[in-house]
Design an enzyme around this catalytic site. Structure first.
Site, PDB file in Angstrom:
ATOM      1  N   GLY A  21      -0.946  11.304   2.103  1.00  0.00           N
ATOM      2  CA  GLY A  21      -2.242  10.668   1.923  1.00  0.00           C
ATOM      3  C   GLY A  21      -3.056  11.163   0.740  1.00  0.00           C
ATOM      4  O   GLY A  21      -4.286  11.181   0.813  1.00  0.00           O
ATOM      5  N   ARG A  74       9.052  -6.091  15.131  1.00  0.00           N
ATOM      6  CA  ARG A  74       8.132  -6.027  14.001  1.00  0.00           C
ATOM      7  C   ARG A  74       6.911  -6.933  14.248  1.00  0.00           C
ATOM      8  O   ARG A  74       5.782  -6.597  13.919  1.00  0.00           O
ATOM      9  CB  ARG A  74       8.892  -6.521  12.765  1.00  0.00           C
ATOM     10  CG  ARG A  74       8.658  -5.752  11.514  1.00  0.00           C
ATOM     11  CD  ARG A  74       9.622  -6.188  10.448  1.00  0.00           C
ATOM     12  NE  ARG A  74      10.696  -5.235  10.277  1.00  0.00           N
ATOM     13  CZ  ARG A  74      10.566  -4.034   9.713  1.00  0.00           C
ATOM     14  NH1 ARG A  74       9.405  -3.622   9.248  1.00  0.00           N
ATOM     15  NH2 ARG A  74      11.595  -3.241   9.596  1.00  0.00           N
ATOM     16  N   ARG A 100       6.399   0.943   5.795  1.00  0.00           N
ATOM     17  CA  ARG A 100       6.746  -0.018   6.834  1.00  0.00           C
ATOM     18  C   ARG A 100       6.614  -1.406   6.227  1.00  0.00           C
ATOM     19  O   ARG A 100       5.585  -1.731   5.631  1.00  0.00           O
ATOM     20  CB  ARG A 100       5.722   0.184   7.951  1.00  0.00           C
ATOM     21  CG  ARG A 100       5.919  -0.528   9.204  1.00  0.00           C
ATOM     22  CD  ARG A 100       6.717   0.206  10.244  1.00  0.00           C
ATOM     23  NE  ARG A 100       7.157  -0.802  11.205  1.00  0.00           N
ATOM     24  CZ  ARG A 100       8.380  -0.921  11.625  1.00  0.00           C
ATOM     25  NH1 ARG A 100       9.306  -0.098  11.208  1.00  0.00           N
ATOM     26  NH2 ARG A 100       8.709  -1.876  12.468  1.00  0.00           N
ATOM     27  N   LEU A 102       5.894  -5.218   6.233  1.00  0.00           N
ATOM     28  CA  LEU A 102       5.036  -6.066   7.062  1.00  0.00           C
ATOM     29  C   LEU A 102       5.620  -7.476   7.103  1.00  0.00           C
ATOM     30  O   LEU A 102       6.208  -7.941   6.114  1.00  0.00           O
ATOM     31  CB  LEU A 102       3.626  -6.084   6.475  1.00  0.00           C
ATOM     32  CG  LEU A 102       2.936  -4.709   6.510  1.00  0.00           C
ATOM     33  CD1 LEU A 102       1.773  -4.646   5.539  1.00  0.00           C
ATOM     34  CD2 LEU A 102       2.477  -4.385   7.936  1.00  0.00           C
ATOM     35  N   ASN A 116      -1.762  -2.936  -2.373  1.00  0.00           N
ATOM     36  CA  ASN A 116      -0.749  -1.870  -2.320  1.00  0.00           C
ATOM     37  C   ASN A 116      -0.705  -1.125  -3.654  1.00  0.00           C
ATOM     38  O   ASN A 116      -1.057  -1.688  -4.690  1.00  0.00           O
ATOM     39  CB  ASN A 116       0.628  -2.491  -2.044  1.00  0.00           C
ATOM     40  CG  ASN A 116       1.714  -1.443  -1.915  1.00  0.00           C
ATOM     41  OD1 ASN A 116       1.530  -0.401  -1.276  1.00  0.00           O
ATOM     42  ND2 ASN A 116       2.865  -1.689  -2.538  1.00  0.00           N
ATOM     43  N   HIS A 118       2.043   0.983  -6.085  1.00  0.00           N
ATOM     44  CA  HIS A 118       3.479   1.234  -6.271  1.00  0.00           C
ATOM     45  C   HIS A 118       3.647   2.072  -7.537  1.00  0.00           C
ATOM     46  O   HIS A 118       3.032   1.770  -8.565  1.00  0.00           O
ATOM     47  CB  HIS A 118       4.225  -0.099  -6.399  1.00  0.00           C
ATOM     48  CG  HIS A 118       5.694   0.073  -6.574  1.00  0.00           C
ATOM     49  ND1 HIS A 118       6.533   0.378  -5.525  1.00  0.00           N
ATOM     50  CD2 HIS A 118       6.473   0.024  -7.675  1.00  0.00           C
ATOM     51  CE1 HIS A 118       7.766   0.498  -5.975  1.00  0.00           C
ATOM     52  NE2 HIS A 118       7.760   0.284  -7.282  1.00  0.00           N
ATOM     53  N   ASP A 154       6.966  -5.393  -3.039  1.00  0.00           N
ATOM     54  CA  ASP A 154       6.486  -4.912  -4.337  1.00  0.00           C
ATOM     55  C   ASP A 154       6.248  -6.064  -5.327  1.00  0.00           C
ATOM     56  O   ASP A 154       6.577  -5.976  -6.520  1.00  0.00           O
ATOM     57  CB  ASP A 154       7.463  -3.882  -4.931  1.00  0.00           C
ATOM     58  CG  ASP A 154       7.545  -2.635  -4.061  1.00  0.00           C
ATOM     59  OD1 ASP A 154       6.531  -2.291  -3.424  1.00  0.00           O
ATOM     60  OD2 ASP A 154       8.619  -2.023  -4.006  1.00  0.00           O
TER      61      ASP A 154
HETATM   62  C1  GRF Z   1       2.643   7.074  -3.704  1.00  0.00           C
HETATM   63  O1  GRF Z   1       3.493   7.431  -4.752  1.00  0.00           O
HETATM   64  C2  GRF Z   1       2.500   5.578  -3.649  1.00  0.00           C
HETATM   65  O2  GRF Z   1       2.563   4.967  -4.910  1.00  0.00           O
HETATM   66  C3  GRF Z   1       3.678   5.157  -2.819  1.00  0.00           C
HETATM   67  O3  GRF Z   1       3.787   6.158  -1.832  1.00  0.00           O
HETATM   68  C4  GRF Z   1       3.244   7.380  -2.333  1.00  0.00           C
HETATM   69  C5  GRF Z   1       2.214   7.840  -1.334  1.00  0.00           C
HETATM   70  O4  GRF Z   1       1.720   9.116  -1.654  1.00  0.00           O
HETATM   71  N1  GRF Z   1       3.511   3.821  -2.298  1.00  0.00           N
HETATM   72  P1  GRF Z   1       0.450   9.701  -0.876  1.00  0.00           P
HETATM   73  O5  GRF Z   1       0.800   9.692   0.606  1.00  0.00           O
HETATM   74  O6  GRF Z   1      -0.713   8.841  -1.187  1.00  0.00           O
HETATM   75  O7  GRF Z   1       0.307  11.106  -1.394  1.00  0.00           O
END
Ligand code: GRF
Length: 223
Positions: A21, A74, A100, A102, A116, A118, A154
């Site tokens: 997090g 799911r 997860r 969705l 999101n 990525h 993604d």
């Molecule tokens: C991050 O690299 C994010 O881009 C990816 O998962 C990772 C989560 O890291 N989707 P954190 O839990 O926020 O430290």
């Protein structure tokens, strides 16, 4: 920040996590600023051991553990997730390391309200193992993308990206750490843009109101 924005009610945000997090922390820190146009009203984790839950508790944000193992399908899990979000009157949902997939039904229910992050410059390097794949490809830049979620993994309208250079001696973990730092910068900015309406979705793209000028190019290597 205009005086008008100060008077608007803050957007109610839920953050979905599965792990450490650090992106959640960046969003918590941003939302703690009085002028920020959003507040986190709920943090949901599908893993009870996720350290992000501690971060939320420390910031006195309500948390909920929704373990996918407790649901037969799911669809059942996503229905409970949806109902939880509706009950908390959530306006926007931020996925921050939520491991997860969705269902497309859930994604449709939260159309243009599901965001999101990525760790690549989408549409390059979707999926997993992105840093090693970027290193293997020999690209000079990779980075991170905050985007609106669509049913395909993604993919979806891009709100903001940061280009991060790949350096000669990078290992996967060095590169991942450099990108993560930029994730913490861009996610709050993306949320700001969406919460104020300065960014809005039109078709397959996110359009922006009145942003500043950009350099014509970013060049790497520097000569
Ligand atoms: C991050 O690299 C994010 O881009 C990816 O998962 C990772 C989560 O890291 N989707 P954190 O839990 O926020 O430290």
């Amino acid at each position: 920040m205009t005086a008008l924005q100060n008077t608007l009610p803050k957007k109610r945000i839920a953050v979905l996590i599965s792990g450490g997090g650090t992106n959640l922390q960046a969003l918590i820190d941003a939302c703690e600023k009085p002028d920020f146009p959003a507040e986190i009203v709920l943090v949901i984790s599908n893993k009870k051991e996720a350290f992000g839950l501690e971060r939320a508790k420390k910031a006195q944000i309500p948390t909920k553990i929704l373990s996918h193992k407790d649901y037969e399908t799911r669809e059942h899990f996503d229905r409970e997730l949806h109902e939880t979000l509706v009950k908390s009157e959530v306006d926007l949902v931020c996925l921050a390391g939520f491991l997860r997939l969705l269902t497309s039904h859930f994604v449709e229910q939260w159309h243009n309200k599901l965001i999101n992050i990525h760790p690549s410059l989408l549409p390059a390097f979707k999926g997993l193992n992105v840093h090693q794949r970027a290193l293997d490809a020999g690209v000079r830049f990779t980075g991170c993308t905050v985007h609106i979620v669509r049913a395909e993994m993604d993919a979806g309208p891009i709100i903001i990206q940061a280009a991060v250079p790949i350096l000669q001696n990078d290992t996967e973990s060095i590169l991942a750490a450099r990108i993560l730092k930029s994730e913490h910068e861009v996610y709050p900015k993306a949320l700001y843009l969406m919460a104020t309406g300065d960014a809005y979705v039109e078709g397959d793209k996110v359009l922006l109101k009145n942003r500043g000028a950009l350099p014509d190019s970013l060049i790497h290597p520097i000569l």
